[in-house]
Design a protein around this motif. Structure first.
Motif, short mmCIF file in Angstrom:
data_model
loop_
_atom_site.label_atom_id
_atom_site.label_comp_id
_atom_site.label_asym_id
_atom_site.label_seq_id
_atom_site.Cartn_x
_atom_site.Cartn_y
_atom_site.Cartn_z
N LEU A 54 0.82 -1.17 -0.10
CA LEU A 54 0.09 0.10 0.05
C LEU A 54 0.83 1.45 -0.04
CD1 LEU A 54 -2.61 -1.19 2.59
CD2 LEU A 54 -2.59 -1.47 0.41
N GLY A 55 1.12 1.70 -1.16
CA GLY A 55 2.11 3.04 -1.41
C GLY A 55 3.28 2.31 -2.00
N CYS A 56 3.09 1.77 -3.04
CA CYS A 56 4.03 0.78 -3.74
C CYS A 56 5.15 1.58 -4.53
CB CYS A 56 3.59 -0.55 -4.71
SG CYS A 56 2.81 0.78 -6.15
N GLY A 57 4.93 3.12 -4.66
CA GLY A 57 6.04 3.62 -5.45
C GLY A 57 6.03 3.11 -6.85
N ILE A 58 7.53 3.11 -7.10
CA ILE A 58 7.79 2.43 -8.57
C ILE A 58 7.69 0.84 -8.61
CG2 ILE A 58 8.88 4.46 -9.36
CD1 ILE A 58 11.52 2.49 -8.58
N GLY A 59 7.42 0.30 -7.41
CA GLY A 59 7.46 -1.19 -7.42
C GLY A 59 8.60 -1.81 -6.94
N SER A 96 1.40 -9.06 -11.68
CA SER A 96 0.77 -8.63 -10.35
C SER A 96 -0.26 -7.65 -10.72
CB SER A 96 1.88 -7.88 -9.61
OG SER A 96 2.95 -8.96 -9.07
N GLU A 97 -1.29 -7.36 -9.73
CA GLU A 97 -2.27 -6.55 -10.03
C GLU A 97 -1.70 -5.04 -9.39
OE1 GLU A 97 -6.85 -5.54 -8.68
OE2 GLU A 97 -5.69 -7.40 -7.95
N VAL A 98 -1.78 -4.06 -10.19
CA VAL A 98 -1.62 -2.86 -9.92
C VAL A 98 -2.68 -1.88 -9.84
CG1 VAL A 98 0.20 -0.83 -9.98
CG2 VAL A 98 0.88 -3.05 -10.41
N ARG A 99 -3.01 -1.26 -8.74
CA ARG A 99 -4.15 0.00 -8.77
C ARG A 99 -3.76 1.36 -8.50
NH1 ARG A 99 -8.05 -3.31 -4.40
NH2 ARG A 99 -8.30 -5.44 -5.80
N HIS A 100 -4.53 2.20 -8.82
CA HIS A 100 -4.11 3.59 -8.62
C HIS A 100 -5.28 3.94 -7.81
CE1 HIS A 100 -5.37 7.99 -9.45
NE2 HIS A 100 -4.17 8.08 -8.74
N GLY A 101 -4.77 4.30 -6.35
CA GLY A 101 -5.77 4.70 -5.20
C GLY A 101 -5.06 4.86 -4.05
N THR A 102 -5.93 5.19 -2.99
CA THR A 102 -5.06 5.48 -1.70
C THR A 102 -5.04 4.15 -1.04
OG1 THR A 102 -7.07 5.91 -0.56
CG2 THR A 102 -6.16 7.79 -1.50
N ALA A 103 -3.92 4.07 -0.09
CA ALA A 103 -3.82 3.15 0.78
C ALA A 103 -4.91 2.80 1.76
CB ALA A 103 -2.57 3.23 1.91
N GLU A 104 -5.73 3.99 2.02
CA GLU A 104 -6.84 3.76 2.95
C GLU A 104 -7.84 2.93 2.15
OE1 GLU A 104 -4.65 7.40 4.41
OE2 GLU A 104 -5.08 6.34 2.78
N SER A 156 2.07 10.21 4.31
CA SER A 156 1.08 9.65 3.55
C SER A 156 1.00 8.42 3.13
CB SER A 156 0.80 10.69 2.47
OG SER A 156 -0.33 10.18 1.63
N PRO A 157 0.20 7.18 3.74
CA PRO A 157 -0.83 7.60 4.69
C PRO A 157 -0.16 7.83 6.09
CG PRO A 157 -0.52 5.01 4.54
CD PRO A 157 0.36 5.80 3.53
N SER A 158 -0.98 8.58 6.97
CA SER A 158 -0.44 8.84 8.42
C SER A 158 -0.14 7.67 9.09
CB SER A 158 -1.72 9.63 9.06
OG SER A 158 -1.61 9.42 10.45
N LEU A 159 1.05 7.90 9.94
CA LEU A 159 1.62 6.87 10.59
C LEU A 159 0.59 6.36 11.59
CD1 LEU A 159 5.25 7.48 11.15
CD2 LEU A 159 4.16 6.29 9.33
N ASP A 160 -0.35 7.16 12.04
CA ASP A 160 -1.28 6.80 13.16
C ASP A 160 -2.18 5.80 12.61
OD1 ASP A 160 -0.27 8.51 14.84
OD2 ASP A 160 -1.79 9.93 14.77
N TRP A 161 -2.42 5.77 11.18
CA TRP A 161 -3.35 4.96 10.65
C TRP A 161 -2.58 3.68 10.42
CZ3 TRP A 161 -2.99 2.61 5.76
CH2 TRP A 161 -4.08 1.86 5.45
N ALA A 162 -1.39 3.85 10.01
CA ALA A 162 -0.46 2.77 9.52
C ALA A 162 -0.24 1.73 10.81
CB ALA A 162 0.86 3.14 8.67
N PHE A 163 -0.05 2.49 11.70
CA PHE A 163 0.50 1.90 13.21
C PHE A 163 -0.88 1.01 13.60
CE2 PHE A 163 4.11 4.55 14.31
CZ PHE A 163 5.06 3.69 13.16
#
Length: 424
Positions: free
Chosen positions: A103-108, A143-151, A213-220
């Motif tokens: 979730l937030g793969c960058g260039i992969g 592999s499946e790649v999507r454009h979207g937010t981690a949340e 992004s995403p917030s670390l509070d959410w990630a944790f």
């Protein structure tokens, strides 16, 4: 975006592959002139030449794979080295994980390592261009790649097994059992590399959870519920880490490259601190259930030892010192000392030639006595600029040495030394 559209065509990719890697800025200028003269559009020329230059730079991280990948400048800078990512993938497989959502793969970069290890990969990125590049890089693995937010991507995983860890499984046998249960359920882990919201940040500056992004509070929060690996900068505030995670600092060929927070079945029982040292294709690891108590201070001996940056970040210097029968040079400085010679993957060792006050005249006199003309300057605990300090020294000899500027108590000390070959 127009450059990417021009590049992601059969003609654009064929032109890129034919061009080959471009190493220098001079080669960039020549390639631009040649391709424009051949009638190619400005967007296509800019995209192709830029990618060829990035491919050359990416070889250090991705080896031969770089020549079939696409990059952005920021994405390459932030991407995990393939060798480091492969070790992350090994950890997931050892825990019985069969699929991973990046979730937030960058260039992969990480997703590429996961897919190469046989894991089912879902890669997601909030930036449309970056997601398109990741899709290209991961295409050979399907592999499946999507454009979207981690949340949003995480919320959509509701029907996929995302097992919680069992707090009662504290022994190694428990960890193995959890791994078996994960494999039987087709369990998916989460991987996150939260992006900094602002550019130009410094790894030495503490940042808040909202700077990501995403917030670390959410990630944790996600990490507290499902098996997760979260990649952070190695200087991340230790006090802000989850109390029950395994924190692993990773160095590659002498540079500390990341801190990974592991939770659930991905966190090994009884381990809260880890220093993973990678040199070439070999790796070495030091682990502990807590920060290590420092070793006693002792007088400078025949050898000075500089712990690897991952060991320092993990605060395991004391464990290294005790394993090597060494002591601290100063209780506040991360240098060790001993009278015996040894090699260890967790330290760089130096044989002491001579010590002197840390002033240019005393040092220059010593350099003359030892016929030193080439000097490597290292410093710790002293506010000096090595490049500026070098200009104050007299270097006219034929020999090479290392000058270590440090502090012992209230004394400013200069140590003239020779590097001991690293452990192989």
């Amino acid at each position: 975006m127009s450059e990417l559209r021009a590049l992601l065509t059969p003609d654009g990719l064929e032109l890129l592959d034919a061009l080959g890697p471009i190493e220098s800025t001079g080669e960039v200028a020549k390639a631009v002139s040649r391709l424009r003269a051949a009638g190619h559009s400005p967007d296509l020329v800019s995209a192709v030449v830029g990618q060829a230059h990035l491919r050359a730079k990416a070889t250090a991280k991705f080896g031969e794979f770089a020549q079939r990948m696409l990059f952005t400048r920021a994405g390459l800078e932030q991407a995990t080295r393939l060798g480091v990512g492969a070790r992350h993938a090994q950890r997931l497989r050892a825990a019985g994980i069969t699929a991973v959502a990046d979730l937030g793969c960058g260039i992969g970069g990480d997703a590429l390592a996961f897919a190469g290890a046989g894991l089912e990969v879902l890669a997601v990125d909030a930036d449309e261009v970056t997601a398109a590049i990741a899709a290209y890089n991961l295409a050979p693995f399907g592999s499946e790649v999507r454009h979207g937010t981690a949340e949003d991507a995480y919320a959509a995983l509701g029907d996929v097994p995302l097992p919680r860890s069992d707090a009662s499984d504290s022994a190694e046998a428990g960890a193995q059992d959890r791994g078996k249960r994960a494999a039987q359920s087709g369990a998916r882990a989460i991987w996150m590399d939260p992006a900094r919201r602002t550019s130009g940040h410094s790894e030495t500056r503490r940042v808040s959870a909202e700077d990501y992004s995403p917030s670390l509070d959410w990630a944790f929060d996600v990490a507290s519920q499902v098996p997760t690996g979260i990649k952070l900068g190695p200087a991340h505030d230790r006090d802000a880490l989850p109390a029950d995670c395994e924190a692993q600092w990773v160095s590659a060929d002498g540079s500390v490259v990341e801190l990974v927070v592991w939770t659930g079945v991905l966190a090994r029982p009884g381990i809260r601190r880890s220093a993973l040292v990678i040199r070439g294709d070999r790796s070495y690891e030091l682990t502990s259930g807590a920060d290590a108590e420092d070793a006693p201070v002792r007088e400078l001996g025949a050898y000075l030892h500089e712990p690897d940056g991952a060991v320092i970040r993990a605060r395991l210097i004391g464990d290294v010192a005790r394993s090597l029968d060494a002591g601290m040079l100063d209780e506040h400085i991360a240098y060790l000392t001993s009278d015996a010679a040894f090699t260890s993957p967790f330290v760089q060792s130096f044989r002491v030639r001579e010590t002197m006050p840390a002033n240019p005249k005393a040092i220059s006199d010593a350099l003359k006595r030892h016929d030193i003309g080439t000097i490597e300057i290292k410093k710790r605990g002293m506010d000096v600029d090595p490049a500026a300090f070098r200009k104050k020294l007299t270097l006219k000899g034929a020999e090479t040495a290392t000058l270590i500027l440090t502090r012992v108590g209230s004394r400013r000390l200069a140590i003239l030394a020779d590097r001991v070959p690293a452990a192989s």
